[in-house]
Motif scaffolding. Structure first.
Motif, PDB file in Angstrom:
ATOM      1  N   UNK A   1      31.463  81.902  82.559  1.00  0.00           N
ATOM      2  CA  UNK A   1      30.023  82.057  83.103  1.00  0.00           C
ATOM      3  C   UNK A   1      29.888  81.665  84.231  1.00  0.00           C
ATOM      4  N   UNK A   2      28.798  82.566  85.139  1.00  0.00           N
ATOM      5  CA  UNK A   2      28.653  82.343  86.559  1.00  0.00           C
ATOM      6  C   UNK A   2      27.646  81.560  86.636  1.00  0.00           C
ATOM      7  N   UNK A   3      27.495  80.320  87.056  1.00  0.00           N
ATOM      8  CA  UNK A   3      26.357  79.583  87.053  1.00  0.00           C
ATOM      9  C   UNK A   3      25.216  79.526  87.874  1.00  0.00           C
ATOM     10  N   UNK A   4      25.659  80.252  89.023  1.00  0.00           N
ATOM     11  CA  UNK A   4      24.512  80.424  89.774  1.00  0.00           C
ATOM     12  C   UNK A   4      23.967  82.016  90.220  1.00  0.00           C
ATOM     13  N   UNK A   5      22.901  82.240  90.502  1.00  0.00           N
ATOM     14  CA  UNK A   5      22.349  83.574  90.863  1.00  0.00           C
ATOM     15  C   UNK A   5      22.463  83.951  92.371  1.00  0.00           C
ATOM     16  N   UNK A   6      23.167  83.085  93.159  1.00  0.00           N
ATOM     17  CA  UNK A   6      23.185  83.075  94.541  1.00  0.00           C
ATOM     18  C   UNK A   6      24.560  83.401  94.906  1.00  0.00           C
ATOM     19  N   UNK A   7      24.851  84.463  95.672  1.00  0.00           N
ATOM     20  CA  UNK A   7      26.277  84.925  95.853  1.00  0.00           C
ATOM     21  C   UNK A   7      27.218  83.883  96.504  1.00  0.00           C
ATOM     22  N   UNK A   8      26.643  83.243  97.634  1.00  0.00           N
ATOM     23  CA  UNK A   8      27.189  82.006  98.227  1.00  0.00           C
ATOM     24  C   UNK A   8      27.897  81.223  97.078  1.00  0.00           C
ATOM     25  N   UNK A   9      27.070  80.919  96.295  1.00  0.00           N
ATOM     26  CA  UNK A   9      27.355  79.601  95.251  1.00  0.00           C
ATOM     27  C   UNK A   9      28.315  80.286  94.124  1.00  0.00           C
ATOM     28  N   UNK A  10      27.844  81.427  94.017  1.00  0.00           N
ATOM     29  CA  UNK A  10      28.723  82.167  92.586  1.00  0.00           C
ATOM     30  C   UNK A  10      30.403  82.324  93.278  1.00  0.00           C
ATOM     31  N   UNK A  11      30.421  82.308  94.685  1.00  0.00           N
ATOM     32  CA  UNK A  11      31.846  82.830  95.297  1.00  0.00           C
ATOM     33  C   UNK A  11      32.465  81.399  95.283  1.00  0.00           C
ATOM     34  N   UNK A  12      31.828  80.241  95.546  1.00  0.00           N
ATOM     35  CA  UNK A  12      32.337  78.888  95.526  1.00  0.00           C
ATOM     36  C   UNK A  12      32.927  78.555  93.988  1.00  0.00           C
TER      37      UNK A  12
ATOM     38  N   UNK B   1      41.805  90.990  81.827  1.00  0.00           N
ATOM     39  CA  UNK B   1      40.972  90.667  82.900  1.00  0.00           C
ATOM     40  C   UNK B   1      40.049  89.465  82.477  1.00  0.00           C
ATOM     41  N   UNK B   2      39.856  88.333  83.356  1.00  0.00           N
ATOM     42  CA  UNK B   2      38.924  87.356  82.867  1.00  0.00           C
ATOM     43  C   UNK B   2      37.406  87.949  83.282  1.00  0.00           C
ATOM     44  N   UNK B   3      36.658  88.077  82.285  1.00  0.00           N
ATOM     45  CA  UNK B   3      35.256  88.625  82.384  1.00  0.00           C
ATOM     46  C   UNK B   3      34.477  87.561  82.983  1.00  0.00           C
ATOM     47  N   UNK B   4      33.697  87.759  84.135  1.00  0.00           N
ATOM     48  CA  UNK B   4      32.882  87.104  84.880  1.00  0.00           C
ATOM     49  C   UNK B   4      31.491  87.792  84.675  1.00  0.00           C
ATOM     50  N   UNK B   5      30.477  86.757  84.064  1.00  0.00           N
ATOM     51  CA  UNK B   5      29.059  87.264  83.901  1.00  0.00           C
ATOM     52  C   UNK B   5      28.212  86.166  83.544  1.00  0.00           C
ATOM     53  N   UNK B   6      26.848  86.447  83.646  1.00  0.00           N
ATOM     54  CA  UNK B   6      25.826  85.428  83.481  1.00  0.00           C
ATOM     55  C   UNK B   6      25.169  85.574  82.127  1.00  0.00           C
ATOM     56  N   UNK B   7      25.735  86.675  81.556  1.00  0.00           N
ATOM     57  CA  UNK B   7      25.291  87.054  80.167  1.00  0.00           C
ATOM     58  C   UNK B   7      25.929  86.247  78.966  1.00  0.00           C
ATOM     59  N   UNK B   8      25.274  85.358  78.515  1.00  0.00           N
ATOM     60  CA  UNK B   8      26.043  84.217  77.413  1.00  0.00           C
ATOM     61  C   UNK B   8      26.521  85.269  76.205  1.00  0.00           C
TER      62      UNK B   8
ATOM     63  N   UNK C   1      28.649  68.828  82.382  1.00  0.00           N
ATOM     64  CA  UNK C   1      28.643  70.103  82.804  1.00  0.00           C
ATOM     65  C   UNK C   1      28.001  71.076  82.106  1.00  0.00           C
ATOM     66  N   UNK C   2      27.988  70.892  80.519  1.00  0.00           N
ATOM     67  CA  UNK C   2      27.821  71.675  79.623  1.00  0.00           C
ATOM     68  C   UNK C   2      25.928  71.653  79.032  1.00  0.00           C
ATOM     69  N   UNK C   3      25.428  70.629  79.766  1.00  0.00           N
ATOM     70  CA  UNK C   3      24.137  70.316  79.183  1.00  0.00           C
ATOM     71  C   UNK C   3      23.121  71.543  79.710  1.00  0.00           C
ATOM     72  N   UNK C   4      23.468  72.193  80.846  1.00  0.00           N
ATOM     73  CA  UNK C   4      22.708  73.310  81.317  1.00  0.00           C
ATOM     74  C   UNK C   4      22.395  74.468  80.283  1.00  0.00           C
ATOM     75  N   UNK C   5      23.538  74.589  79.098  1.00  0.00           N
ATOM     76  CA  UNK C   5      23.423  75.459  78.340  1.00  0.00           C
ATOM     77  C   UNK C   5      22.578  75.050  76.852  1.00  0.00           C
ATOM     78  N   UNK C   6      22.540  73.829  76.764  1.00  0.00           N
ATOM     79  CA  UNK C   6      22.123  73.144  75.530  1.00  0.00           C
ATOM     80  C   UNK C   6      20.326  73.403  75.818  1.00  0.00           C
TER      81      UNK C   6
END
Length: 246
Positions: free
Chosen positions: A153-164, A133-140, A13-18
């Motif tokens: 980290x919020x993994x998707x840029x699509x609101x539906x997927x972000x919510x899930x 508060x838990x900071x939610x962001x796509x900014x590493x 699950x962390x490979x996306x960052x490497x």
């Protein structure tokens, strides 16, 4: 870097960052500087510590402050889901790029503060710490700031997927239709006569059930967009639990 050499592996699950050159390897070799902490080494390879649950050095759980030695083998594990956030009620803070996600969390009754203007990473991190508060962001870069109380980290840029993603990761209690989607304040039932001056004539004639935000005064009713919003609520409640009302 010119120092001890270590072998490090990352959970799937962390490979996306490497970085691409090291991605999807069973292990990758890293030459450290002999002074940086293991936490710094992991982040230098692209993985925010907010996404890490445990660091294992030669099979033993180790603190992020550990300074790696030559020949050590490091395993980096991803956070478990659902993730527990001890020490405060589960509340979120979202950066300027996650406005739609903030509104959808509020629709579900989740406490989600949101900055509609870019106040800068230092101010966001300080707000996360002061309000716990838990900071939610796509900014590493933001998620690497040490002042943060907690982050994800919020993994998707699509609101539906972000919510899930957020609901699946943290499992917040859902109480749909109880928060103002504009300001995050609590809603209360409102008498039609009490809010009549805030309604257009067509709304006055058509609707009889209203709610009002106790913080900003905004009035809500089952308007043209209610069916679309109800679908969002129903889908979230079906998958993640809660009580769909209204």
């Amino acid at each position: 870097m010119n120092g001890p050499e270590i072998a490090i592996s990352f959970a799937p699950g962390l490979q996306v960052f490497v970085e691409p050159g090291r991605r999807h390897r069973a292990r990758t070799t890293v030459v450290t500087d002999g002074a940086s902490t293991l936490g710094h080494v992991v982040e230098s390879l692209g993985v925010p510590l907010t996404e890490v649950s445990r660091l294992l050095v030669d099979g033993r759980e180790t603190a992020v402050s550990h300074v790696p030695g030559a020949g050590e083998t490091v395993e980096v594990e991803a956070v478990a889901r659902p993730q527990e956030v001890p020490g405060a009620p589960l509340r979120f803070l979202l950066d300027v790029h996650l406005g739609t996600l903030a509104r959808r969390l509020r629709l579900l009754g989740v406490d989600a503060a949101y900055e509609s203007e870019d106040i800068g990473d230092p101010a966001l991190a300080a707000l996360s710490a002061s309000q716990r508060r838990v900071m939610l962001s796509r900014d590493r870069g933001l998620l690497r700031r040490r002042e943060l109380w907690a982050g994800a980290y919020v993994y998707s840029d699509r609101p539906d997927e972000q919510l899930r993603d957020v609901l699946g990761r943290f499992g917040p209690a859902l109480a749909p239709w109880t928060r103002c989607t504009a300001c995050n304040g609590p809603l209360r039932d409102a008498d039609k006569d009490a809010v009549r001056e805030q309604l257009e004539h067509g709304t006055q004639r058509t609707y009889d059930v209203f709610a009002q935000c106790t913080a900003c005064g905004r009035v809500y009713w089952r308007g043209a967009h209610h069916a679309r919003l109800q679908t969002i609520v129903d889908d979230a409640v079906r998958e993640f639990g809660g009580a769909a009302v209204r």
